[in-house]
Write a protein that holds these residues in place. Sequence first.
Motif, PDB file in Angstrom:
ATOM      1  N   GLU A  47      82.361  54.298  42.753  1.00 25.61           N
ATOM      2  CA  GLU A  47      81.821  55.199  41.718  1.00 25.61           C
ATOM      3  C   GLU A  47      80.292  55.078  41.622  1.00 25.61           C
TER       4      GLU A  47
ATOM      5  N   ARG B  63      78.769  56.984  44.541  1.00 27.84           N
ATOM      6  CA  ARG B  63      78.863  58.439  44.311  1.00 27.84           C
ATOM      7  C   ARG B  63      77.820  58.893  43.287  1.00 27.84           C
ATOM      8  N   ASN B  64      77.645  58.103  42.236  1.00 28.71           N
ATOM      9  CA  ASN B  64      76.640  58.450  41.204  1.00 28.71           C
ATOM     10  C   ASN B  64      75.227  58.399  41.772  1.00 28.71           C
TER      11      ASN B  64
ATOM     12  N   ILE C  91      74.398  58.935  44.940  1.00 27.40           N
ATOM     13  CA  ILE C  91      74.253  60.091  45.836  1.00 27.40           C
ATOM     14  C   ILE C  91      73.908  61.344  45.028  1.00 27.40           C
ATOM     15  N   GLU C  92      74.551  61.478  43.860  1.00 23.37           N
ATOM     16  CA  GLU C  92      74.273  62.634  42.991  1.00 23.37           C
ATOM     17  C   GLU C  92      72.825  62.667  42.522  1.00 23.37           C
ATOM     18  N   GLU C  93      72.206  61.490  42.398  1.00 21.16           N
ATOM     19  CA  GLU C  93      70.804  61.403  41.971  1.00 21.16           C
ATOM     20  C   GLU C  93      69.835  61.731  43.110  1.00 21.16           C
TER      21      GLU C  93
ATOM     22  N   SER D  86      80.843  58.278  51.935  1.00 22.53           N
ATOM     23  CA  SER D  86      80.073  59.468  52.314  1.00 22.53           C
ATOM     24  C   SER D  86      79.499  59.290  53.717  1.00 22.53           C
TER      25      SER D  86
ATOM     26  N   THR E 177      75.372  60.423  54.279  1.00 20.94           N
ATOM     27  CA  THR E 177      74.169  59.672  53.925  1.00 20.94           C
ATOM     28  C   THR E 177      73.922  58.556  54.939  1.00 20.94           C
TER      29      THR E 177
END
Length: 313
Positions: A258, A261-262, A264-266, A288, A291
Motif C-alpha cells: 500500500e 502504491r501511494n 507511485i500516485e504521488e 508495479s 516504475t
Amino acid sequence: MKRVALMFPGQGSQAIGMGKVFYENYPEIKELFQEADRTLDFSLSTLMFEGPNETLTLTENAQPALLLSSIAVHTLLIKEEIQPVMAVGHSLGEYSALVAAGALSLEDALPLVAARGRLMEEAYPAGKGAMAAVLGMKQEEIEAAIEGMDSDEIVDIANLNCPGQIVISGTKAGIEQASTVLKEKGAKRVLPLNVSGPFHSRLMKPANEAFAKKLDEVAITEASIPVYANVTAAPVTDDSEIKELLLKQLYSPVRFEESIRNMIEEGVDAFVEVGNGKVLSGLVKKISRRTPTFAIQDQESMDAFISWYREES
C-alpha cells in the motif's frame, strides 16, 4: 529533476561483507563505521565484514548492521547531490528512512534499534513464536481463514508485501495450524520463515512499554522529506506522529504494498533500494512493473543509478 524514492531494507537482508566495499573505498564511510563502533561500544563493523553469520543474524546485531549499511549508501548519494523526494522502510528499515530524512540522528538510532532488537527477542519465549509467508492468497481470504480457525492460538497478518505475498505471525502452534488451513483454502504455498520470534503481531506488545522509555530518551525532529509509515502507509513528517507510529509499528502489520502504491500516485520516477540485498526491489517489481527500480549495494550498482539519474529525461 527526477523524482526518486528511497527504500530501506529490514531484517533478513543482512549478509557477511555488507558495506565493506564502501568502507574500503571512501574515507568518510570508514569514519562513519568507526563512529558507529564507538557509539555501540563494540566492533559492529568487524561483525558485518567477518561474521560469524549466527551472531550477525541475532536481531540486536542485524538491526544496527542494516541501519549502518543503508546510511553509508545514503551518505554517498547525498555526496553525489542526489536528493530523494520521499522514503519508505520495511520494518527496521523505517528507522533508516527516518535517519535519512533527518528525523533521527545515526548516533541515537544505532543503540535504539539494538535495544529494539533485544526487546523484540525478549517479548516472547524463544522458539515459541513463528512467521510464515503465504503465497497466492488475498488479504481478505487469509483473514477469513484465520478467523474461522477453531483455536485459542494467536495468528496475525504481519507483512502485506506485494500481490500474492503476505506474511503471518503468531504462536508456533497457531502458525502450523494456519498453514494447514490456508493450504486447504487455496494458498499456493505457505513457507515458514527463518526468524526468531513472532514479529509484527500482538505478541510483541509486551516489548512496547520498555521500548517507549527508550524512544523517550532520543530526540525526534521533523522529517525533511515524507517517510511513508509502515502502520498507516501514509506520509509522515511530524515528530510526535513519527514517535507514536514507531511504537505501534512493533505489533502492527507492515503495509508495504500500500505504501508503494501511494508513493507511485504521488509521482515517482524510480525506486532505489539503499543498503544490502534486493528484497524490496523484487517486491516493487511485483507491485508495479512500470516504475524503474535500482538496488545499490556496490560501486557498480551505484554508478549505474547515478548515470541514469543524470541522464536528460
